[in-house]
Design an enzyme around this catalytic site. Structure first.
Site, short mmCIF file in Angstrom:
data_model
loop_
_atom_site.label_atom_id
_atom_site.label_comp_id
_atom_site.label_asym_id
_atom_site.label_seq_id
_atom_site.Cartn_x
_atom_site.Cartn_y
_atom_site.Cartn_z
N THR A 186 0.85 -1.18 0.00
CA THR A 186 0.00 0.00 0.00
C THR A 186 0.89 1.24 0.00
O THR A 186 1.94 1.24 0.64
CB THR A 186 -0.96 -0.02 1.22
OG1 THR A 186 -1.63 1.22 1.28
CG2 THR A 186 -0.24 -0.25 2.52
N GLU A 331 -4.73 -2.60 4.84
CA GLU A 331 -4.23 -3.15 6.11
C GLU A 331 -5.31 -3.90 6.89
O GLU A 331 -5.03 -4.52 7.90
CB GLU A 331 -3.70 -2.01 7.00
CG GLU A 331 -2.39 -1.41 6.56
CD GLU A 331 -2.54 -0.23 5.59
OE1 GLU A 331 -3.57 -0.18 4.89
OE2 GLU A 331 -1.63 0.61 5.55
N LYS A 442 -6.62 10.90 -2.73
CA LYS A 442 -7.09 9.66 -3.35
C LYS A 442 -7.89 10.00 -4.60
O LYS A 442 -8.99 10.52 -4.52
CB LYS A 442 -7.92 8.84 -2.38
CG LYS A 442 -7.97 7.38 -2.80
CD LYS A 442 -8.43 6.47 -1.71
CE LYS A 442 -8.04 5.04 -2.01
NZ LYS A 442 -8.60 4.09 -1.08
N TRP A 447 -3.78 6.27 -4.83
CA TRP A 447 -3.18 7.27 -3.96
C TRP A 447 -2.17 8.15 -4.68
O TRP A 447 -1.39 7.67 -5.50
CB TRP A 447 -2.44 6.59 -2.81
CG TRP A 447 -3.32 5.95 -1.80
CD1 TRP A 447 -3.40 4.62 -1.52
CD2 TRP A 447 -4.24 6.59 -0.91
NE1 TRP A 447 -4.31 4.41 -0.52
CE2 TRP A 447 -4.85 5.60 -0.13
CE3 TRP A 447 -4.64 7.93 -0.71
CZ2 TRP A 447 -5.81 5.87 0.84
CZ3 TRP A 447 -5.59 8.20 0.27
CH2 TRP A 447 -6.16 7.18 1.03
#
Ligand code: AMP
Length: 548
Positions: A186, A331, A442, A447
């Site tokens: 990520t 996550e 975003k 991102w």
């Protein structure tokens, strides 16, 4: 303690596909293929090919714990890789092809991937990146013999060629359910992407928790189309949920525009679509052009960014489609909260329910939520107190893969994970995301690091300081705005700044506009107050919008 006397059998990902082959042998997985045309087969046939693939992986020397990377769209071969890799105790590392090439190189090297499977689309990219991959020794092109290139990567293997030589018979090895099964990186605020390493146990629990929290989403005979990619956060668990619940699974391949999605939904009778809000805009345009929605579509699950109230209203009012809003993170496997109605809310008229659906939802079973204010105190769940949202549960990271620094920063002394989102929690359990502490924008589900763009902009002569924030955008949800302070006596122009930036960052990261201010708002600790900036520019009209 009096120990329970039940069998201690491991929760393993491989058991899911075996169950589907056994109980739902003919329920279909339908794929729009990269080569062109539709591929379809049932879960039993899929299991057979997964067996062949697993035997091929063992033959290639893949060992338990090895990281096997994928660069692929939503298609049946990617689905097969999920199971074959995890089934033999290895780790399916899904790489996001939308990252910059340098980030992909970093990720593959950091994960120490040994093997890379990739779709035809990515052949030129892999040819380019191959010299920078330090640990990958096997390259497999996910296609048939007819589509193999005549030359290029030395020793390139053919997916279908491998499978054709193997037996479908495999008895899955049994191992500790805490063994890793998947890895997904990520993007961070600063520095390099961070790896989230899921276990067989966490993946199955996430699957069960999601089904338990909203069983109606997966009732038998549903036909679900994930636009959410298999390369991002396990496609929100759908590759596990659909076989487990006997849902038909429609994989849309590389083309995700409104007309293509519409046609696939129409011909395959999709009754649910899952994806980020941006993709639904294209689809809604197509509804408008055709004067109707695809015949069976009645549910959309959307998340990854806040789902705009107007979109929920249009889908509910004009097309009788129920929107389920989800919030989560890579996550968190990734779901944290989703629209869950209480019985009395379920009875409300659709447009009243639509209002509730704009909230980020109620917690999924297995996920605990707390908010921590700026003084470090726990905030009340009263809809008033706001603070950083922390989460805890068996489907949430305990730390990042081989990255102790990042892990330390995000896990608090009580073992909760700090999400970087600022939230309120209402008395009746609805979560509202109101801001974020992490310095990211975003855009369309991807991102953009504000800090990366700021650092690139500061290389421009004549800028004293600058800050990048996300401002609302009708299509991409938010786009970066560069707020800049000129150096004394200097007169840099917007065009000059964008010119400098253009040579340093990718096109989709470029700020949509540059605004000059005399000074940036500061916090008590001397940092730029992004919160104040975001509030100041909350209604900012980006140039394209202003024109449109
Ligand atoms: P990712 O790990 O890339 O899926 O990004 C997770 C982050 O996306 C969250 O921490 C939020 O900042 C944002 N996000 C995800 N879903 C939502 C939502 N429904 N509303 C607002 N922000 C969201």
């Amino acid at each position: 303690m009096l120990r329970g006397m039940m069998m201690d059998r491991p929760l393993l990902v491989s058991s899911v596909i075996d169950y589907a082959a056994d109980v739902y042998p003919d329920v279909e997985i339908v794929s729009n293929t990269v080569e062109g045309g539709i591929h379809r087969y049932g879960y039993k046939a899929s299991r057979e090919r997964i067996g062949r693939l697993a035997n091929a992986l063992i033959g290639l020397g893949v060992k338990p714990g090895d990281r096997v990377a994928t660069l692929a769209w939503n298609g049946y071969r990617h689905f097969e890789l999920y199971y074959a890799i995890a089934g033999i105790g290895a780790v399916c590392h899904t790489i996001n092809p939308r990252l910059f090439p340098e980030q992909m190189t970093y990720i593959a090297n950091h994960a120490e991937d040994t093997t890379l499977f990739f779709d035809l689309t990515f052949l030129p990219l892999v040819e380019k990146l191959k010299p920078s991959f330090k640990t990958i020794n096997t390259y497999v092109l996910m296609t048939d013999r007819e589509h193999m290139p005549a030359n290029g990567i030395a020793g390139l293997l053919c997916y279908e060629g491998l499978l054709s030589e193997m037996s479908p018979d495999i008895v899955w090895p049994e191992f500790d359910e805490n063994a890793a099964c998947a890895l997904c990186y990520t993007s961070g605020t600063t520095g390099e992407p961070k790896g989230v390493l899921y276990s067989n146990r966490s993946m199955l629990l996430h699957t069960f928790f999601l089904i338990a929290t909203r069983p109606d989403l997966f009732a038998h005979n549903r036909t679900i189309l994930p636009v959410v990619p298999l390369f991002h956060a396990n496609a929100w668990s759908l590759p596990y949920i659909t076989p487990l619940t006997g849902c038909k699974f429609i994989l849309p391949g590389a083309k995700l525009d409104g007309p293509t999605l519409y046609d696939l939904m129409e011909t395959e009778g999709a009754d649910a679509g899952w994806g980020v809000p941006t993709v639904w805009l294209g689809l809604i345009d197509e509804f408008k052009k055709k004067g109707r929605k695809p015949r069976n579509l009645r549910q959309i699950l959307s998340g990854g960014s806040a789902v705009p109230q107007a979109m929920i209203d249009t889908l509910t009012r004009d097309y009788d489609i129920e929107v389920t809003h989800g919030w989560g993170m890579t996550e968190m496997s990734p779901v944290g909260t989703l629209t869950v109605f209480r019985p009395e809310e379920q009875k409300l008229p659709p447009m009243e329910r639509a209002k509730l659906s704009a909230k980020q939802g109620r917690r999924m079973f297995g996920v605990d939520l707390k908010i921590i204010d700026e003084q470090g105190n726990r905030g009340a769940h009263d809809g008033e107190a706001s603070g950083e949202l922390f989460v805890r549960g068996s489907t949430i990271v305990s730390g990042y893969f081989n990255n102790e620094d990042a892990s330390r920063k995000q896990i608090d002394s009580e073992g909760w994970f700090g999400t970087g989102d600022v939230a309120k929690i209402q008395k009746d359990g609805w979560l509202l995301i109101v801001d974020r502490t992490k310095d990211l924008v975003k855009s369309g589900g991807e991102w953009i690091s504000s800090i990366d763009v700021e650092n690139a902009a500061l290389a421009c002569k004549g800028l004293a300081n600058c800050a990048v924030i996300g401002v609302p955008h009708p299509k991409w949800h938010e786009r970066p705005l560069l707020v800049a302070v000129k150096a004394p006596g200097a007169e840099p122009t917007k065009a000059e700044i964008l010119d400098v930036l253009g040579s340093k960052i990718a096109k989709w990261q470029m700020p949509d506009d540059v605004v000059f201010v005399d000074a940036l708002p500061m916090t008590a600790t001397g940092k730029i107050s992004k919160k104040d900036l975001r509030a100041k520019f909350a209604d900012y009209q980006l140039p394209e919008q202003a024109q449109g």
